[in-house]
Design an enzyme around this catalytic site. Structure first.
Site, PDB file in Angstrom:
ATOM      1  N   ASP A 220       0.864  -1.175   0.000  1.00 41.62           N
ATOM      2  CA  ASP A 220       0.000   0.000   0.000  1.00 41.62           C
ATOM      3  C   ASP A 220       0.904   1.229   0.000  1.00 41.62           C
ATOM      4  OD1 ASP A 220      -2.116   1.703   0.167  1.00 41.62           O
ATOM      5  OD2 ASP A 220      -2.783   1.075   2.155  1.00 41.62           O
TER       6      ASP A 220
ATOM      7  N   ASN B 119      34.749 -36.808  -7.261  1.00 35.41           N
ATOM      8  CA  ASN B 119      35.587 -37.774  -6.542  1.00 35.41           C
ATOM      9  C   ASN B 119      34.882 -39.108  -6.347  1.00 35.41           C
ATOM     10  OD1 ASN B 119      37.680 -35.971  -6.314  1.00 35.41           O
ATOM     11  ND2 ASN B 119      37.167 -35.310  -4.242  1.00 35.41           N
TER      12      ASN B 119
END
Length: 842
Positions: free
Chosen positions: A330, A659
């Site tokens: 608002d 890995n």
């Protein structure tokens, strides 16, 4: 009905009958009855006054898919008798979960402390006397005394009313106060027209009255709205992203683990070793510290926001705030000061007039009703000395006459001064003072006055009229004496923009956040405000236009609108949902009961400490001050938090995935496992240490300038590209170690362990930023932790702890060759990163 809150339409029941039903009298309840009624009905609260649900907050920490993966891995480890693995995993889960619980519980407690900091009281008749008590102690059967400015603490049936006007905008959305009476109404009368009733959460604008409390707490209309909203808060954008990422990891992990276990069994490897190896891979693939990283990031952000007078009710909303690209708000109190100011005073000729200001000041100073914003603005405009006048009488303001008159005297001569809505002032005037000492018939200048009023209104000024009448020696304002008055001039009021609001909005736009105004004001006022704050050509959609649109049509148009004007309360949620369906992360700033549903629907519900409790309950963030500047800083904090969280995700899904994928592949062609399960866990634990400091890492400016959202496709691409890069160098390492250390299994595993930990730690410095790693300075804790882990890893094979893990020292030349491979890996990853971000947008 006997002594109980009922759904009976009490507005259709005469007061004597309702007093009998509630077993009370016009003199109120006796103090001896109160404790019994409090036990029966409960305290007059929307929810019990108790500490936050500790158990619920604690259990919520364990519902993440990441946590579920870890719990599954811990269960398998325990089942297989691997106590070390179990202890490590459970410890990590507990640390991260307890940290999140502690921070979220702290935020909830801080918010409860905020709400309990102000105690509201009401005047009730107890034992026949007026007593001021906390509103939570009011029970059905209490007789409550009301005056201007009072908050209504329960749903009530009016017993007496004298010029009683009540502001019900927080409940009904109606702008103007409603006049109340004691008449009995039909049962089917709609809520907005029940003029003999008062509703919890509304406020008295003017007049006085006495009313019977019929319903309290959850049984009130206010409470029913609160109960409807008491569903679990919708999942935030950030939480949805975490969940999707967790499910994605679960799928990848399960597929890889099952495949590796099956292949190793097919190759006639020992089943137990194969299973433990697969389990270690699962743990290695899982970013165990993600919950802890998220918790630390969020708690850090919450503390910073609290210092800026922002209370975070729900920690996940911090990162959601960072992802926000639309803020709906608002204008009153957010874009403007929310407080009227007197702009100027004009006479009929359009000139400034001290006389008008003086007469208006007399009217404002001597009126005895509720000091409203208009009177405050007049008195604050100029400190005039009105002490030589004496107050005699007044005709209070009401919403039918829309004017207020005071009768004052000086040296025995009485003067009546009236101010109010211009049309209501003109209707009581027969004369007009066009300049000092010159008075003409009102008909001669009425057209000019009305033209001036139109011009003032087009400039968005709230314009009132001032008139006066000499009353000779009269000491009372008799009925219908507001006539034959002389029009004096105009009072022009405005609600100024907050200082620097245009700059604040510009800063928001630079952060990729668009502002959309949702207001009940007319489109002219809204357009004027839009122009003042920098909207170049405001595109406006009104509530009446929205009413005629289908949901699909609104969704199609909503992104192109800047201002939603003349909006009804129930349309706010519809606008928010339409914006979300267009793919926006939507924040909504509101403070009234009629904002609650929109706050609940928004991705980030934001309220203020002065808001209705229902609005604060629906919001995730509460501002101690209604300021967009605080929000801007909160957005920056949210984006820093989000960026650092993603850094960990990128690190875990690239280095860890690479890995673990490499080891899984190597296990298929090597005659031995490339790393033992305990070595894999140690590798994973050591690589996590630098990543634990990621919450304190610096964030590149580019990552703060625009909103980012979880993008699983982007994460998947990142994982594949950098995971593949990692795997290429892993296999180069395998080949190098097999060539340099033939048949030396323990030394091979030592070399692979060193390369894995050092490369995974160093790559953090590369992938933490889109810039070249030497142009983006890491946080000092991250840099120090990385250096320490590299040194520790190189030294670990030389320590007494090496033997239990199956490690042996390596020749210096092997370490130097591994170092060269790591340097080459870093350079390659840096080059690939540059290409990746050019081709893949995030």
């Amino acid at each position: 009905m006997t002594q109980g809150q009922s759904n009976v339409e009490f507005w259709s029941v005469p007061v004597p009958e309702m007093l009998q039903k509630l077993q009370t009298t016009c003199e109120g309840l006796n103090s001896s009855e109160i404790s019994e009624r409090l036990k029966k009905y409960g305290a007059n609260l929307l929810k019990p006054k108790k500490s936050s649900n500790t158990l619920k907050i604690l259990l919520s920490q364990f519902k993440s898919p990441i946590i579920l993966i870890l719990l599954f891995a811990a269960g398998l480890s325990f089942f297989l008798g691997d106590t070390t693995d179990t202890v490590i995993i459970i410890t990590i889960i507990l640390i991260s979960s307890l940290l999140g619980f502690w921070q979220e519980k702290g935020a909830a407690d801080a918010f409860e402390k905020l709400l309990s900091s102000v105690e509201v009281k009401s005047t009730v008749l107890r034992d026949g006397e007026g007593k001021e008590i906390p509103v939570e102690q009011i029970v059905p059967g209490d007789v409550i005394i009301f005056g201007a400015g009072d908050i209504v603490p329960a749903d009530c049936l009016i017993m007496e009313s004298k010029g009683l006007f009540v502001n019900e905008s927080t409940l009904t959305g109606e702008t103007y106060p409603v006049e109340k009476s004691t008449k009995t109404l039909k049962a089917e009368t709609p809520l907005a027209k029940r003029e003999n009733s008062l509703w919890m959460g509304t406020s008295v604008e003017s007049g006085s009255g006495k009313a019977l409390a019929v319903a309290t707490g959850k049984k009130t209309e206010f409470g029913k709205i609160s109960e409807e909203l008491r569903t679990s808060a919708p999942e935030t954008e950030f939480e949805r992203g975490i969940a999707k990422f967790g499910h994605f990891l679960m799928e990848v992990t399960m597929l890889m683990v099952i495949a590796i276990f099956a292949i190793n069994v097919y190759l006639q490897r020992p089943i137990l070793d194969s299973f433990l190896f697969s389990l270690a891979l699962a743990v290695g693939l899982t970013p165990q510290l993600l919950p802890a990283i998220i918790s630390v990031n969020l708690s850090h952000g919450a503390r910073e926001m609290a210092e800026n007078k922002v209370i975070v009710k729900r920690l996940a909303s911090i990162e959601n705030l960072g992802s926000m690209n639309l803020l709906c708000s608002d204008k009153t109190g957010t874009l403007t000061e929310g407080e009227l100011q007197l702009h100027s005073i004009r006479d009929v000729k359009g000139d400034q007039s001290e006389k008008i200001l003086f007469y208006a000041s007399l009217n404002a100073y001597y009126q005895k009703g509720f000091k409203n914003p208009i009177d405050r603005a007049i008195l604050a405009h100029n400190k005039l000395d009105v002490g030589e006048y004496k107050s005699l009488d007044e005709a209070p303001y009401d919403f039918i006459r829309k004017r207020l008159s005071v009768l004052v005297s000086k040296n025995g001569n009485s003067l009546m001064i009236t101010k109010g809505a211009l049309s209501n002032i003109l209707e009581i005037c027969t004369l007009a003072e066009v300049e000092p000492g010159k008075i003409v018939e009102i008909s001669e200048v009425k057209e000019k006055i009305e033209q001036q009023y139109k011009e003032f209104s087009e400039k968005e000024f709230r314009t009132l009229g001032v008139a006066y009448r000499d009353m000779d020696k009269q000491t009372k304002i008799e009925k219908d004496q507001e006539k034959g008055m002389t029009f004096l001039g105009f009072l022009l009021f405005f609600d100024p923009l907050k200082p620097g609001i245009a700059k604040t909005i510009e800063n928001m736009e630079q952060l990729g956040i668009s502002l959309k105004i949702i207001t009940g004001d007319n489109r002219l006022v809204a357009a004027s405000i839009g122009k003042e704050i920098g909207f170049k050509a405001s595109r406006i959609l009104t509530g009446s236009e929205i009413y005629q649109m289908t949901s699909e049509a609104l969704i199609g148009k909503v992104n192109d609108i800047d201002i939603f004007a003349e909006v009804e309360p129930n349309q706010k949620e519809r606008i928010i949902l339409a914006l979300k369906k267009r793919g926006n992360v939507v924040g909504y700033l509101g403070d009234g009961i009629n904002d609650a549903s929109a706050l609940h629907a928004a991705d980030v519900g934001i309220s203020v400490d002065s808001a209705a409790d229902v609005a604060k309950e629906a919001a995730q963030i509460v501002l101690m001050e209604k300021s967009l500047d605080a929000l801007v800083e909160g957005v920056k904090g949210g984006r820093k938090t989000f960026a650092n969280t993603l850094k960990y995700v990128f690190m875990a899904t690239s280095a860890n995935f690479g890995n673990m994928f490499s080891m899984a592949g190597a296990s298929l062609f090597l005659p031995f496992l490339p790393l033992l399960p305990t070595q894999i866990l140690l590798t994973n634990l050591l690589t996590d240490f630098p990543e634990m400091t990621i919450a304190t890492d610096t964030v590149d400016k580019e990552l703060i300038e625009e909103p980012h959202r979880w993008d699983i496709n982007f994460i998947r691409k990142f994982m594949m590209v950098f995971g593949f890069t990692s795997s290429v160098f892993d296999y180069l390492t395998f080949g190098t170690l097999l060539l340099l250390l033939p048949g030396m299994i323990e030394q091979f595993r030592t070399g692979w362990f060193i390369e894995s930990v050092v490369s995974a730690s160093m790559i953090v410095l590369v992938i933490r930023s889109r810039k070249p790693f030497f142009k983006s300075r890491p946080g000092k804790y991250l840099l120090v932790a990385t250096i320490l882990i590299v040194v520790l890893t190189l030294c670990f094979p030389l320590t007494p702890f090496a033997a239990p893990f199956g490690f042996k020292p390596l020749p210096l030349q092997v370490i130097l060759i591994l170092g060269a491979l790591i340097v080459l890996y870093i350079i390659t990853a840096e080059a690939i990163k540059r290409i990746f971000y050019k081709k893949v947008k995030f």
